[in-house]
Structure formats: C-alpha cells, structure tokens
Design a protein around this motif. Structure first.
Motif, mmCIF file in Angstrom:
data_model
loop_
_atom_site.group_PDB
_atom_site.id
_atom_site.type_symbol
_atom_site.label_atom_id
_atom_site.label_comp_id
_atom_site.label_asym_id
_atom_site.label_seq_id
_atom_site.Cartn_x
_atom_site.Cartn_y
_atom_site.Cartn_z
ATOM 1 N N UNK A 181 0.836 -1.200 0.000
ATOM 2 C CA UNK A 181 0.000 0.000 0.000
ATOM 3 C C UNK A 181 0.873 1.253 0.000
ATOM 4 N N UNK A 182 2.079 1.155 0.602
ATOM 5 C CA UNK A 182 3.010 2.285 0.555
ATOM 6 C C UNK A 182 3.540 2.517 -0.856
ATOM 7 N N UNK A 183 3.664 1.461 -1.641
ATOM 8 C CA UNK A 183 4.012 1.636 -3.057
ATOM 9 C C UNK A 183 2.895 2.381 -3.769
ATOM 10 N N UNK A 184 1.661 1.942 -3.556
ATOM 11 C CA UNK A 184 0.523 2.544 -4.242
ATOM 12 C C UNK A 184 0.300 3.995 -3.840
ATOM 13 N N UNK A 185 0.591 4.324 -2.572
ATOM 14 C CA UNK A 185 0.362 5.681 -2.085
ATOM 15 C C UNK A 185 1.518 6.616 -2.378
ATOM 16 N N UNK A 186 2.677 6.071 -2.759
ATOM 17 C CA UNK A 186 3.853 6.899 -2.999
ATOM 18 C C UNK A 186 4.761 7.043 -1.798
ATOM 19 N N UNK A 187 4.420 6.381 -0.685
ATOM 20 C CA UNK A 187 5.314 6.426 0.486
ATOM 21 C C UNK A 187 6.648 5.782 0.157
ATOM 22 N N UNK A 188 6.628 4.714 -0.628
ATOM 23 C CA UNK A 188 7.857 4.109 -1.163
ATOM 24 C C UNK A 188 8.041 4.642 -2.571
ATOM 25 N N UNK A 190 11.447 4.853 -4.287
ATOM 26 C CA UNK A 190 12.631 4.493 -5.058
ATOM 27 C C UNK A 190 12.312 3.316 -5.971
ATOM 28 N N UNK A 191 12.997 3.263 -7.117
ATOM 29 C CA UNK A 191 12.675 2.282 -8.157
ATOM 30 C C UNK A 191 12.847 0.854 -7.676
ATOM 31 N N UNK A 192 13.948 0.566 -6.974
ATOM 32 C CA UNK A 192 14.206 -0.806 -6.530
ATOM 33 C C UNK A 192 13.104 -1.313 -5.606
ATOM 34 N N UNK A 193 12.660 -0.471 -4.684
ATOM 35 C CA UNK A 193 11.607 -0.865 -3.766
ATOM 36 C C UNK A 193 10.291 -1.123 -4.481
ATOM 37 N N UNK A 194 9.952 -0.261 -5.417
ATOM 38 C CA UNK A 194 8.713 -0.426 -6.178
ATOM 39 C C UNK A 194 8.752 -1.720 -6.984
ATOM 40 N N UNK A 195 9.859 -1.934 -7.698
ATOM 41 C CA UNK A 195 9.977 -3.134 -8.534
ATOM 42 C C UNK A 195 9.915 -4.398 -7.680
ATOM 43 N N UNK A 196 10.680 -4.418 -6.580
ATOM 44 C CA UNK A 196 10.760 -5.623 -5.757
ATOM 45 C C UNK A 196 9.424 -5.962 -5.110
ATOM 46 N N UNK A 197 8.726 -4.965 -4.581
ATOM 47 C CA UNK A 197 7.453 -5.231 -3.919
ATOM 48 C C UNK A 197 6.365 -5.616 -4.917
ATOM 49 N N UNK A 198 6.371 -5.017 -6.104
ATOM 50 C CA UNK A 198 5.432 -5.446 -7.134
ATOM 51 C C UNK A 198 5.732 -6.890 -7.556
ATOM 52 N N UNK A 199 7.024 -7.208 -7.677
ATOM 53 C CA UNK A 199 7.399 -8.576 -8.038
ATOM 54 C C UNK A 199 6.921 -9.557 -6.971
#
Length: 215
Positions: A181-188, A190-199
């Motif tokens: 949810x932090x990825x979706x909200x923009x709290x996270x 950085x690219x690596x964090x977004x990619x890894x959590x989506x994966x």
C-alpha cells in the motif's frame, strides 16, 4: 540458468560495435565521476549519426535486496536520508531496500548478504534473483542487481548503519500488504523498492514453493 548480467539477451539489431567513441575526458573525479564523451552511432535508417556530446555519471554496479520473512509475511525496510530526494517530494528520508555498491571482487550475492548484516542485522538464508536493470541509462552507467532474500524479521527493528560511511538507518518491519500500500500511495518512491514489492505481490506463491526447504 544464471543470468549473464554483462551480456544480457537482446533482440536489437545493434551492439557495442555500432558505437564509435571519438573522445572521452574525465570532467570530475570524486566519490563518483563524470565523464565527457563525444561519440556517434549507427542509425535505424542507415548510416551514422552526427557526433553527439554527452556527460555520463559513472557509478558502476550496485545490489539491492528486499528482505522477506515468509513465515510471518513481513518485509524489512530501511529508512534513511537521501541527497537525491532533497528537492523532490515532501521528505528526503526514504523507505528503501537493503542496498550497497558492488566492490571489486564481490559478487552481487555476497553484497546482498553483507549489506543485510550491516544495514539491518539480518542473516540471509536464501536469495532469489529478481532482475538486473539500468535505473537511469539516459545519463548514468549504474546497473542494479535486484534480489529478494529470505530472512527472520523477528526483533530486528532498530537503528543501524556504519557511522564512518555516513549511514544513519532506521529499520522498519511491516506486513507485506502494508508495504505494498506504501508503493501505491507513494510512500515508497525508489525504483528498486517499487519493482521488488510489485514482483513479490505477483510471485509470492512461486517463491514460497522455491523456498519450501528453508521454511
């Protein structure tokens, strides 16, 4: 099969031999360096481009790892100050993965394990390669090896980092769903964090099957 990070597969008609570096100068040398290049390259329509002048931020390779505790369904994140976010967004303190620069003679796997211990006090029991990617190829040579690591996240929250390297890290342990949810909200951010959590959201069941022997 192990991925060849130096020569990844491509379907492009062009390769390194289709670029001619006319001149290369070091414009700045510090912790990182900036090179000034003049080059030309082959064109899709045929022939060669006119000479192009570019500045290249030379950073080299780095490794990022998402520490994941599959037993408790928790992820471990590192909150720290980042100069690159100083003038972007509301805060330059970012929520990131375990990460470090690949030193001479180190493998990405060994960097992931070393940084997990230094930045979060974690022992990595297994590693799963996610991807090898270029975060900003328009002006930087940096290449990232991205992993997910199996860890025990119990009791690891706290303050970490190496002071002589200017590190001041607060380790956060949160549920996988909250992190996403932090990825979706923009709290996270950085690219690596977004990619890894989506994966991880897409591949969790497959990952659990691969890690069954360690659970």
């Amino acid at each position: 099969m192990k991925q060849d990070t130096q020569n990844p597969p491509t379907d492009s008609q062009f390769g390194k031999d289709d670029v001619e570096v006319i001149s290369r100068q070091t414009g700045y040398q510090g912790f990182f360096s900036i090179q000034k290049l003049e080059l030309r390259h082959k064109l899709f329509a045929g022939g060669w481009s006119e000479p192009i002048r570019r500045e290249l931020f030379v950073r080299g390779g780095a490794t990022c790892m998402l520490p994941y505790d599959p037993v408790r369904d928790l992820v471990v994140l590192c909150e720290q100050f980042r100069i690159g976010a100083l003038y972007e967004g509301s805060s330059p303190w970012l929520m990131e993965l375990v990460a470090g620069i690949n030193e001479e003679g180190e493998t990405p796997e060994s960097v992931a394990c070393r940084e997990a211990q230094e930045e979060a006090g974690l022992e990595v029991k297994a590693l799963r390669k996610i991807h090898h990617y270029l975060p900003s190829p328009g002006g930087s040579s940096e290449a990232i090896d991205l992993f997910c690591g199996l860890v025990n996240a119990e009791g690891v929250e706290g303050l970490y980092g190496l002071p002589h390297e200017g590190e001041d890290i607060r380790v956060r342990v949160v549920s996988r769903e909250l992190a996403y949810t932090w990825v979706e909200s923009g709290r996270i951010r950085d690219a690596a964090g977004i990619i890894a959590l989506q994966w991880l959201q897409l591949n969790r069941e497959q990952l659990l099957a691969e890690w069954r022997e360690f659970l």
